[in-house]
Design a protein around this motif. Structure first.
Motif, PDB file in Angstrom:
ATOM      1  N   ASN A 193       0.799  -1.230   0.000  1.00 56.79           N
ATOM      2  CA  ASN A 193       0.000   0.000   0.000  1.00 56.79           C
ATOM      3  C   ASN A 193       0.831   1.280   0.000  1.00 56.79           C
ATOM      4  OD1 ASN A 193      -2.478  -1.352   0.029  1.00 56.79           O
ATOM      5  ND2 ASN A 193      -2.133  -1.838   2.196  1.00 56.79           N
TER       6      ASN A 193
ATOM      7  N   LYS B 125      -0.555  -1.764  -4.235  1.00 60.39           N
ATOM      8  CA  LYS B 125      -0.846  -2.611  -3.073  1.00 60.39           C
ATOM      9  C   LYS B 125       0.330  -3.488  -2.678  1.00 60.39           C
ATOM     10  CE  LYS B 125      -5.654  -3.005  -4.398  1.00 60.39           C
ATOM     11  NZ  LYS B 125      -6.525  -4.009  -4.997  1.00 60.39           N
TER      12      LYS B 125
ATOM     13  N   GLU C 280      -4.771   0.968  -6.884  1.00 61.70           N
ATOM     14  CA  GLU C 280      -6.039   1.607  -6.516  1.00 61.70           C
ATOM     15  C   GLU C 280      -5.873   3.070  -6.867  1.00 61.70           C
ATOM     16  OE1 GLU C 280      -7.292  -0.608  -2.613  1.00 61.70           O
ATOM     17  OE2 GLU C 280      -7.536   1.562  -2.332  1.00 61.70           O
TER      18      GLU C 280
END
Ligand SMILES: Nc1ncnc2c1ncn2[C@@H]1O[C@H](COP(=O)(O)OP(=O)(O)OP(=O)(O)O)[C@@H](O)[C@H]1O
Length: 591
Positions: A385, A419, A410
């Motif tokens: 992330n 991620k 994302e």
């Protein structure tokens, strides 16, 4: 410290549980370094390798334990934000006089980020910025010892320095070794030693650094305003007695010992920040992140790397672009030209004949992290992330990310979160390097390439895919492997010779006339893929012909199975005293 508005026993206990979790981690971590010294003394080389491998897991194990404790004891996933903020403040209070506060803060972050959502990853809840200074933390015993050679003479001081490491194993001939050290220094200064100043002193990091079969002594001579760093590798001879193998005096050569392609050191540090500060004064080009990592404190290395990287993003405006070279079938690789690293994501779908899956790729990268990289495999930092500023991505790269790695990204309006990501030192891909080198450099690097394969084999690693595009060239000209999805332990491979064809037609047909099982490797075939260029072919065959013979690989396998651990010298073998001052030269000097 800011005082919480009212006393909150839960926040206080959470903070204490976090400190306890960290303290337990560091106690175990330190115990490995103390064990490393004993294993070095006992020449238990397999034990040293196992210890350094096992140690890598400790951190995650302790984080996991602490997360479980917080969940069970305090229902940590259901607590109010306020309690977490207060826990952070209590935690800072508990770190007063702590010897490893920066590591404890990182531990806090690791636990917290496993419990709460990414939206909370800011300085109100975790340590985006360090809260406690690590300067001038006292250590007992001190991080470094000082010696004053003017008082008792250089030779005597050096002898004392070595004796103070307290190894329970005698030196074969320490007087001889020290004479060589002095001679090497003499040659380094071309017989013109700097004038001794009033403050002349030798400072030594108190713990030796253990790795494989070597204990390294690191220190620096301080004279006036000058600093002269040095490193002394201590090894065992054939009779099990100790000796100094060489002295390294050039900072860049000492820096190479801390290269990302080597295994981590084990050193017994009460105050690790003191060690890092000392090493930085010796090796100013090494970042704190690199030094923490090489001291086995990978999470601190990662955390520091991330802070540096975020700062770099603030101070640069270039774009992330697809990394130069042939695109990977498994990995999508990009880079930021102004920063010397590459970023690697696992693609959603693998191209061509790849048979591996995502979990296997991750397992192979993990294998490399835990294995001795023997100066031939790049270490990676693994992140989850990571939020990047989207505006900094080139259109081409954004397009590739959306097409080839949708499940790993994302997208927000301004950020792009990746991620799962590996970050690795950028090198020049060997295929591109060969295209842009003159003949002499091409010859050198092809020889290096063969040496890299030999070193990997000796360390029980078979690269699987040996194409030039899977190797990189470092700024010091070393060839290093970086494509791990097909690597195997040597001992899991089956090296075979191609059986004779039943008839010439069969041989000419291009069809395979013999059964091939999983794990079978035919070294005779390597040449077909690797040696198309006549110059490359000539040089490779001159130095490394045996790599095309199954016998070479079988022999290496046997040595590994017999428990033999090879010697690797992270400096040119010509620098070893035994080569630098061979007997005839010594006899001449004596005569
Ligand atoms: N550390 C690095 N420094 C510079 N370039 C790199 C580095 N790692 C990868 N690259 C570039 O990215 C490309 C793909 O990387 P890598 O070989 O890791 O991917 P892969 O998908 O595993 O490849 P393959 O298709 O051979 O399995 C390389 O060919 C090289 O051009």
């Amino acid at each position: 410290m800011q005082i919480p508005e009212y006393y909150n026993p839960v926040a206080r206990e959470i903070a204490q549980a976090l400190v306890d979790g960290f303290n337990r981690h560091y106690r175990l971590f330190r115990a490995t370094s103390q064990q490393a010294k004993q294993l070095f003394e006992a020449a238990e080389w397999q034990g040293v390798q196992k210890l350094v491998r096992d140690r890598i897991q400790f951190y995650d194990e302790r984080v996991h334990e602490t997360v479980q404790r917080l969940k069970h004891q305090f229902h940590a996933d259901l607590l109010d934000d306020e309690i977490w903020q207060q826990a952070k403040l209590y935690f800072i209070g508990l770190l007063t006089n702590h010897k490893q506060p920066e590591l404890a803060e990182t531990f806090f972050n690791s636990v917290f980020t496993r419990i709460l959502h990414r939206d909370y990853f800011n300085n109100d809840f975790i340590f985006i910025r360090p809260a406690i200074s690590t300067e001038y933390i006292e250590s007992d015993p001190p991080s470094y010892r000082s010696y004053y050679p003017k008082q008792r003479g250089l030779r005597h001081t050096l002898r004392q320095i070595v004796a103070d490491f307290g190894w329970r194993r005698p030196f074969a001939n320490l007087s001889r070794d020290l004479a060589w050290v002095i001679r090497a220094v003499d040659e380094y200064f071309v017989q013109r030693w700097p004038q001794a100043e009033a403050n002349l002193q030798i400072q030594l990091l108190s713990s030796a650094f253990y790795r494989n079969k070597t204990a390294y002594i690191f220190g620096k001579v301080v004279n006036g305003g000058q600093i002269y760093p040095f490193a002394l590798p201590v090894l065992h001879d054939a009779d099990g007695r100790l000796y100094l193998d060489t002295v390294l005096l050039e900072p860049w050569r000492i820096g190479v010992l801390f290269s990302f392609s080597r295994a981590y050191f084990m050193a017994d540090m009460e105050v690790p920040s003191g060690y890092v500060q000392f090493l930085r004064s010796m090796l100013p080009t090494k970042t704190k992140a690199e030094l923490y990592t090489m001291l086995g404190l990978q999470k601190q290395g990662k955390n520091t790397f991330y802070r540096d990287f975020m700062q770099h993003l603030q101070h640069s405006n270039d774009q992330f672009t697809v990394a130069p070279g042939i695109r990977g079938l498994v990995m999508l690789v990009f880079t930021l030209p102004s920063y010397p690293y590459v970023f690697k994501l696992i693609k959603d779908v693998f191209g061509g004949p790849k048979e591996v899956d995502r979990a296997t790729v991750k397992a192979k990268y993990q294998l490399v992290k835990r294995h001795d990289r023997v100066g031939r495999m790049a270490d990676t930092l693994e992140f989850s992330n990571v939020a990047f500023p989207k505006a900094r991505f080139s259109d081409e790269l954004l397009d590739e990310l959306r097409r080839l790695a949708t499940s790993s990204i994302e997208e927000g309006d301004d950020t792009l979160v990746i991620k799962h990501l590996y970050i690795e030192r950028r090198m020049k891909p060997l295929n591109l390097y060969l295209m842009n080198s003159d003949t002499a450099e091409k010859e050198r690097v092809v020889r290096e390439y063969g040496d890299a394969i030999r070193d990997l084999a000796a360390a029980n690693i078979f690269p699987g895919d040996m194409l030039f595009k899977n190797f990189g060239v470092t700024r010091y000209g070393r060839v290093i492997f970086y494509d791990y999805d097909e690597i195997e332990y040597m001992t899991d491979c089956h090296f075979r010779r191609i059986p004779p064809a039943p008839n010439p037609e069969m041989e000419m047909s291009g069809e395979v006339w013999y059964p091939v099982a999983r794990g079978d490797v035919f070294p005779e075939e390597f040449g077909t893929f690797l040696l198309g260029d006549p110059l490359v072919r000539r040089v490779f065959l001159q130095y490394h012909r045996e790599l095309l013979d199954a016998g070479f690989w079988q022999h290496k396998q046997q040595r590994i199975r017999d428990g033999h651990i090879e010697d690797f010298y992270p400096y040119p073998v010509e620098m070893r005293f035994c080569n630098r001052y061979p007997p005839q030269v010594r006899a001449l000097a004596a005569g």
